[in-house]
Design a protein around this motif. Structure first.
Motif, mmCIF file in Angstrom:
data_model
loop_
_atom_site.group_PDB
_atom_site.id
_atom_site.type_symbol
_atom_site.label_atom_id
_atom_site.label_comp_id
_atom_site.label_asym_id
_atom_site.label_seq_id
_atom_site.Cartn_x
_atom_site.Cartn_y
_atom_site.Cartn_z
ATOM 1 N N GLY A 139 0.811 -1.220 0.000
ATOM 2 C CA GLY A 139 0.000 0.000 0.000
ATOM 3 C C GLY A 139 0.833 1.253 0.000
ATOM 4 N N ALA A 142 3.279 5.281 3.467
ATOM 5 C CA ALA A 142 2.351 6.028 4.324
ATOM 6 C C ALA A 142 1.301 5.099 4.919
ATOM 7 N N SER A 143 0.740 4.233 4.091
ATOM 8 C CA SER A 143 -0.307 3.346 4.602
ATOM 9 C C SER A 143 0.284 2.356 5.603
ATOM 10 N N ASN A 146 0.637 4.203 8.750
ATOM 11 C CA ASN A 146 -0.687 4.428 9.340
ATOM 12 C C ASN A 146 -1.263 3.154 9.961
ATOM 13 N N GLY A 245 -4.377 12.864 11.336
ATOM 14 C CA GLY A 245 -4.710 11.718 10.479
ATOM 15 C C GLY A 245 -3.508 10.915 10.023
ATOM 16 N N GLY A 246 -2.395 11.056 10.712
ATOM 17 C CA GLY A 246 -1.220 10.254 10.360
ATOM 18 C C GLY A 246 -0.575 10.739 9.073
ATOM 19 N N TRP A 247 0.051 9.826 8.391
ATOM 20 C CA TRP A 247 0.846 10.167 7.210
ATOM 21 C C TRP A 247 -0.031 10.200 5.953
ATOM 22 N N ASP A 248 0.292 11.134 5.062
ATOM 23 C CA ASP A 248 -0.344 11.152 3.747
ATOM 24 C C ASP A 248 0.604 10.517 2.737
ATOM 25 N N ILE A 249 0.076 10.318 1.552
ATOM 26 C CA ILE A 249 0.869 9.624 0.525
ATOM 27 C C ILE A 249 2.152 10.386 0.210
ATOM 28 N N LYS A 260 2.390 19.486 8.355
ATOM 29 C CA LYS A 260 1.013 19.343 8.855
ATOM 30 C C LYS A 260 0.956 19.625 10.359
ATOM 31 N N LYS A 429 -1.894 2.537 -7.672
ATOM 32 C CA LYS A 429 -3.263 2.810 -7.216
ATOM 33 C C LYS A 429 -3.305 4.041 -6.306
ATOM 34 N N SER A 430 -2.289 4.193 -5.459
ATOM 35 C CA SER A 430 -2.258 5.327 -4.533
ATOM 36 C C SER A 430 -1.875 6.601 -5.261
ATOM 37 N N GLN A 433 -4.765 8.008 -7.274
ATOM 38 C CA GLN A 433 -5.758 8.675 -6.428
ATOM 39 C C GLN A 433 -5.234 10.012 -5.912
ATOM 40 N N SER A 437 -6.801 13.607 -6.786
ATOM 41 C CA SER A 437 -7.292 14.452 -5.695
ATOM 42 C C SER A 437 -6.459 15.713 -5.536
ATOM 43 N N PHE A 439 -3.324 15.938 -4.501
ATOM 44 C CA PHE A 439 -2.346 15.937 -3.399
ATOM 45 C C PHE A 439 -0.931 15.921 -3.944
#
Lengths: 439, 459
Positions: A139, A142-143, A146, A245-249, A260, A429-430, A433, A437, A439
């Motif tokens: 993932g 970051a995921s 998280n 919200g923890g780590w972003d991509i 952040k 996939k990440s 997205q 979005s 980011f």
């Protein structure tokens, strides 16, 4: 007689003597205005003040340390990674030696396709880990971080890279600052190169880490504009990191999460005595790939994602503005500006290049040794780091040419082609997205 | 008294030569005097348990002519396991073949030399196994048997061993193979309960923290957009999946999110983990075995070797059982050879007045007894290696079947032999106590002068 001493040296001295200070400033304005001012004058001033305050800091530190051990908070150490199984045993042994021991150790295997699952399960079975979590499908970093965060139960979270090892008091020292100031939301550790004698690339990176992390981050932390906690070693207040919200991509998720946290109102502290040793790219080819990724992330996150710190909204904060401005200005703007400067010199001083280039190299070497001297005073590894002094002259080529070229290419790729979204460091996939979005 | 075989379909046809087939209906008929003149037995009972009881009685008899006797089942339907324990079912159309077989078996039984040795239980199993294979000229092929604690039974020999002692049979067969008496071919491996050696396990996942069975598995969901990852329960809002980090609804698996793995919650202690412990719950004794503590044993089929045939015919006294395995070092002589040398030394002492000595080294029973056969053999080898490393090239060593080693020291000074005793004492004590912590005496070492009495003593 040697022609160098007969002709070249006298000509060189005569050129700079007759040219005077005005010509010198005209030619080296880039160095004098930006680099000498920022990395010598300001750094030395701040470090001197830092050094002078050592007695007061020592007392505060001892009080904070007592606070830490009196409370003895439970700490979650999280280590996300892919194919890091080979490092896990050494990491666990290094953590077993720590002076602070009230922690859980959570390893996340992000879809490894080597022996990592077997090694992790074996360590778990032998009671050497608290949790071993695995994503069968990768993932991204970051995921994985998280996921570890989701199952962490500590008051503080320490994020590590698996290929690192730590001084015995590293965990203790990275936690103490939380007891120095309750507004501190995260603490960055001091990352140094472990195997710096293995290659020339490693030696040059070791010098670079000393300057940019050991010295640079101490200065920015004192000034209150510290803006990147290395993924290799950083500690976070659990409620602070959960609130954002923890780590972003990623890539560049360590810098992203620091910004952040800053934007959420937390202070960020760099702790030079919390020392972590990491392995670095062994050659320039691998190093180039790593730096392209890092440099692209500056544009993606600092210039694009967090550009709101540059606009005067109601949550505007001068320190955040300066922190990111300094980062973007010195890395992106000046890097681009340098090429204009370079062209200016080429066109207007074509005949004098034989005098300018040696003087330029001399300036950078002298500046380099001045920085190494201040590091020598502050360092806990003076003897070992003295071995690096012989390589300081090569830093002119390393930072002045190699890293500058890599940086330029990275900025170009990211500014015009958003190449960071194609980086295989993240799963497609990440990245898709994130791109969709914005980011 | 023999009961003549009188089946309606021509009992007399079964008679050949002087001997008859004895038709047995219950175990009371199975007395040694009744079996004496019978060529074979036909067990005829409706209850298989009764037949098993009769078989056990026959195979447990003292004399080879009884326990090796061909045993058939009267024509009928039997379990495969029962048939495997006998020489087969007596089908009328196969009578000529059966008669030949009976004759062959009985002829081979006659070839077995009468053995008068008093065997231990294990030795008795070994001898009977070898004799069975010798008389039947067959392989011993294990068959699956749900009622066996090992899940496998061996023809003939399993019928005389209690359910609990089946593991001893494996030890005996392994020993026979290691001594070159049997050839083996792998058939299967079984995992034995650490408590009762049972192989019937219920494998199940338990919580690594509290060992509860009450586990609930939950998918982990990874939201691509914001990199949040957590159990599906974190996302559920009504019927929808909503990311707790960025409040976006997850609509499409593979595009918005995926499920990279799962995690279980222990409903007993609330522990969360991805890797539950696997336990093997022994159905027989209820022991919760951790998988690594299950003892894996191989099940083989066996064939008699030429050496095995020789032992089957002549009995175990032909081999010095344990010595075979531990005398691979040429310094360790068989006891008989050692005694010959001792006698010569006694004569030399008498003739020339030299001072020779024998040292006996005895390992305490409390050390040896808890060991299984393999460990005991390895241990004895280790002790011998240790002793041999200190003695002179002229000294000779032997060991009997107990825990005792004898070393003959020809022409040695008393001082030297005492030093030797001290060295043995120190090193053996250290070797044993390093591995088996105990306060008891573990080694007894004695020095003897070389004289006649020693011959009997070493025997």
């Amino acid at each position: 007689m040697n022609p160098i001493w007969e002709y070249i040296v006298p000509d060189y001295l005569e050129y700079w003597y007759h040219g005077g200070l005005g010509k010198f400033c005209r030619i080296f304005w880039h160095f004098l205005v930006f680099e000498f001012t920022r990395y010598i004058i300001i750094d030395f001033f701040v470090l001197f003040a830092f050094w002078m305050s050592r007695k007061r800091r020592s007392y505060d530190w001892e009080m904070a340390r007592q606070g830490l051990f009196n409370e003895n908070p439970f700490v979650s150490i999280i280590v996300p990674g892919k194919n890091e199984g080979g490092h896990l045993y050494k990491l666990v042994k290094s953590l077993n030696e720590q002076t602070y021991q009230n922690f859980e150790l959570i390893i996340v295997d992000d879809g490894s396709n080597d022996q990592t699952p077997l090694i992790g399960k074996s360590l778990l079975k032998n009671g050497m880990l608290t949790k071993f979590l695995r994503n069968d499908i990768r993932g991204g970093k970051a995921s994985a971080a998280n996921l570890a965060l989701r199952f962490s139960t500590g008051k503080y979270c320490v994020h590590l890279d698996a290929d690192c090892s730590f001084d015995r008091d590293a965990i203790e020292n990275v936690l103490v600052p939380f007891y120095l100031d309750p507004d501190i939301g995260a603490v960055g550790g001091n990352v140094k190169v472990r195997d710096f004698e293995s290659s020339l690339a490693a030696r040059l990176q070791a010098i670079e880490y000393l300057k940019t992390i050991g010295m640079g981050r101490t200065v920015t932390s004192v000034l209150g504009i510290y803006k990147i906690i290395s993924g290799a070693f950083g500690a976070f207040k659990m409620d602070a990191i959960n609130n954002i919200g923890g780590w972003d991509i990623g890539p560049g998720l360590d810098g992203d999460i620091t910004v952040k946290l800053r934007k959420s109102g937390y202070k960020i502290h760099f702790e030079p005595t919390a020392v972590c040793l990491t392995s670095c790219p062994p050659n320039f080819k691998v190093l180039k790939k790593q730096r392209l990724r890092w440099d692209k992330s500056i544009v993606r996150f600092r210039v694009r994602k967090h550009n709101d710190v540059f606009t005067p909204f109601k949550e505007f904060n001068w320190l955040n503005f300066i922190a990111l401005f300094e980062n973007v200005f010195y890395n992106v703007v000046l890097n681009i500006a340098w090429w204009f400067y370079f062209i200016d010199i080429l066109i207007n001083f074509t005949g004098a290049l034989m005098f300018i280039i040696p003087m330029n190299i001399t300036l950078y070497i002298v500046a380099g040794y001045l920085q190494m001297f201040s590091l020598y005073i502050l360092s806990e590894r003076r003897e070992e780091e003295l071995k690096l002094w012989a390589y300081v002259p090569l830093m002119t080529i390393y930072t002045g040419i190699f890293l500058r070229l890599v940086r330029t290419r990275a900025y170009f790729d990211e500014l015009f082609m958003r190449k960071s979204y194609d980086d295989p460091w993240n799963p497609v996939k990440s990245s898709d997205q994130a791109k969709a979005s914005g980011f | 008294m023999n009961e003549e075989f009188d089946l309606p379909n021509g009992a007399k046809d079964f008679m050949r030569g002087q001997q008859d087939f004895l038709h047995v209906h219950n175990s009371h008929q199975l007395t040694e005097s009744d079996l004496f003149d019978t060529a074979a037995l036909i067990l005829d009972a409706k209850d298989e348990q009764l037949i098993i009881k009769m078989l056990k009685k026959i195979r447990s008899m003292r004399y080879k002519s009884f326990y090796l006797k061909p045993v058939f089942l009267a024509e009928g339907k039997y379990s495969k396991q029962l048939v495997s324990q006998t020489d087969g079912v007596l089908y009328t159309d196969q009578i000529p073949n059966i008669l030949d077989r009976v004759e062959s078996i009985n002829k081979r039984i006659e070839e077995i030399r009468t053995v008068t040795s008093k065997y231990t239980f294990s030795e008795s199993i070994l001898v009977k196994t070898l004799q069975y294979l010798f008389t039947r000229k067959t392989e011993m092929i294990p068959f699956r048997d749900r009622n066996s604690i090992l899940s496998y039974c061996f023809p003939f020999i399993s019928s005389i061993i209690s359910r609990e002692d089946q593991v001893i049979l494996l030890d005996v067969l392994d020993y026979a193979h290691s001594e070159g008496l049997l050839e083996q071919t792998l058939v299967d491996r079984v995992n034995l309960c650490k408590t009762c050696y049972g192989t019937y396990h219920n494998f199940r996942e338990v919580c690594p923290k509290c060992s509860s069975l009450n586990l609930q598995s939950v998918d982990l969901i990874h939201h691509f957009r914001c990199a949040f990852i957590g159990p599906a329960t974190d996302y559920k809002q009504g019927g929808a999946l909503v990311c707790p980090k960025c409040d976006k609804e997850l609509r499409h698996i593979g595009i918005d999110y995926d499920k990279p793995s799962e995690i279980f919650n222990c409903l007993a202690c609330n522990h969360q983990a991805q890797i539950p412990n696997m336990r093997a719950h022994c159905v027989d004794c209820g022991e919760e075995n951790e998988l690594e503590y299950l003892k894996t044993r191989a099940i083989y089929r066996f064939r008699l070797t030429a050496y095995g045939e020789e032992i089957a015919e002549n009995g175990l006294q032909k081999i010095d059982k344990e010595t075979i395995s531990i005398t691979d070092d040429q310094r360790v002589l068989p006891i008989e050879t050692w005694q010959v040398l001792l006698r010569q030394e006694i004569e030399r002492v008498k003739l020339h007045g030299i001072r020779s000595k024998v040292i006996s080294v005895k390992i305490a029973d409390l050390i040896i007894d808890p060991m299984d056969q393999d460990t005991r053999r390895d241990f004895k080898k280790e002790v011998l290696r240790e002793l041999i490393s200190y003695i002179r090239p002229v000294d000779v060593v032997t060991t009997n079947n107990t825990n005792e080693v004898f070393i003959l020291f020809p022409d040695i000074k008393t001082k030297e032999v005492i030093e030797m005793e001290e060295v043995f004492d120190y090193n053996l004590n250290k070797m044993i106590r390093d591995n088996i912590p105990t306060e008891e005496e573990v080694v007894t070492i004695k020095i003897f002068p070389v004289e006649e009495d020693l011959i009997d003593f070493s025997s």
